[in-house]
Design a protein around this motif. Structure first.
Motif, PDB file in Angstrom:
ATOM      1  N   ASN A 199       7.017  -1.935 -37.534  1.00 18.97           N
ATOM      2  CA  ASN A 199       7.676  -2.211 -38.802  1.00 18.97           C
ATOM      3  C   ASN A 199       7.288  -3.598 -39.301  1.00 18.97           C
ATOM      4  O   ASN A 199       7.691  -4.614 -38.746  1.00 18.97           O
ATOM      5  CB  ASN A 199       9.198  -2.126 -38.622  1.00 18.97           C
ATOM      6  N   GLU A 201       7.884  -4.612 -42.601  1.00 14.91           N
ATOM      7  CA  GLU A 201       8.411  -4.596 -43.959  1.00 14.91           C
ATOM      8  C   GLU A 201       8.544  -5.982 -44.578  1.00 14.91           C
ATOM      9  O   GLU A 201       8.628  -6.110 -45.797  1.00 14.91           O
ATOM     10  CB  GLU A 201       9.761  -3.883 -43.990  1.00 14.91           C
ATOM     11  N   THR A 212      11.014  -0.739 -45.722  1.00 10.41           N
ATOM     12  CA  THR A 212      10.905   0.544 -45.049  1.00 10.41           C
ATOM     13  C   THR A 212      12.101   1.430 -45.404  1.00 10.41           C
ATOM     14  O   THR A 212      13.249   0.991 -45.342  1.00 10.41           O
ATOM     15  CB  THR A 212      10.857   0.347 -43.525  1.00 10.41           C
TER      16      THR A 212
END
Length: 301
Positions: A199, A201, A212
């Motif tokens: 992740n 983001e 996300t």
């Protein structure tokens, strides 16, 4: 989107794809687990047999964890290839990677990172080089195909002359060895092959403006055939250490000597003109003191 019209690049791609299907695991009959260790959340890593054609490794990202693996061996120079099929649909905030890195703070690293998108927007292929712990050498591109619809080949050639990134056999970037002019180069630290899905983001999609969407999780990226056993120099003192015969400097076609030819130069110019969206060499905001030294020595940055 159109493919580049370079006969030599197309020929290289065809031969390379055929080789991946037959010889990518020639030196390690056991397949994925003979070559790699899962280093991040084994529950999010799955290995399956794609109809006998290849082993497919799927990495999963959800709001609990990402996942990743690395090669058992370390290498000092080589040609490394990975087939990848990226996260489909709304993949904003996700980062799927294929890269090489050494250990420690003053590490060396060569990156392919694929930055997820909002549905309907193009993926961003983010490339970077770290030398002795210093990066900030990013170049970013859109791709001329849908990287989520099928597997595509992403290759890093790293030898004493240069680093060349290719996509389906088409060169898109080069980082040359300019140590003689005082520019540090990657040549003193062994690196492992890595892949991960995580992740990102805070920065990955539109500079972090798009986060996300966890309601779309789990996100899945797939890794297919890989090739490096016959085209890389294994570092260390074990019985398998050393370079394969085709690495001998001076041998015809040796990847250890390879540099860009005229068709390769044209392919990189094509990629830069049509698909490059960021080049650190042309970013005065990040480098107000002037362009990094290698940018003035090499027109490709």
């Amino acid at each position: 989107m159109p493919r580049p019209m370079f006969k030599s690049a197309a020929a290289v791609a065809a031969v390379f794809v055929a080789c991946l299907a037959t010889c990518s695991r020639a030196s390690r009959a056991g397949g994925f687990y003979e070559d790699f260790d899962v280093i991040w959340d084994e529950e999010h890593v799955r290995v399956t047999d794609d109809g006998g054609r290849r082993q497919v490794v799927t990495l999963t990202l959800d709001n609990a964890s990402g996942s990743g693996f690395q090669s058992k061996d370390q290498f000092l120079f080589g040609e490394f290839a990975m087939e990848m099929k990226l996260v489909p649909g709304d993949s904003a905030g996700t980062v799927a990677t294929f890269y090489l890195t050494s250990e420690g703070d003053a590490h060396d690293e060569i990156d392919f990172e694929f930055l997820g998108n909002v549905s309907g927007e193009p993926y961003v292929m983010h490339t970077n080089v770290f030398v002795q712990g210093t990066g900030n050498r990013e170049q970013e591109f859109y791709l001329w195909f849908d990287p989520t619809a099928d597997f595509h080949n992403y290759t890093v050639l790293w030898n004493p002359n240069n680093i060349i990134w290719t996509v389906d056999g088409v060169p898109v970037r080069v980082f040359k060895n300019h140590e003689s002019s005082g520019v540090p180069y990657l040549g003193g630290q062994a690196m492992r092959v890595h892949a991960s899905l995580w992740n990102g983001e805070s920065w990955a999609t539109q500079g972090g403006r798009v986060k996300t969407n966890w309601s779309d999780a789990p996100f899945v990226a797939s890794y297919g055939s890989y090739a490096y056993a016959a085209t890389a120099c294994v570092a260390g003192d074990g019985a398998s250490s050393g370079c394969p015969p085709n690495a001998a400097p001076g041998d015809a076609g040796s990847w250890m000597d390879r540099q860009l030819g005229p068709d390769d130069e044209r392919a990189i110019a094509w990629a830069r003109e049509n698909y490059m969206i960021y080049d650190y060499c042309n970013d005065p905001w990040r480098f107000p003191q002037g362009r990094p030294a290698e940018c003035n020595l090499d027109r490709h940055g």
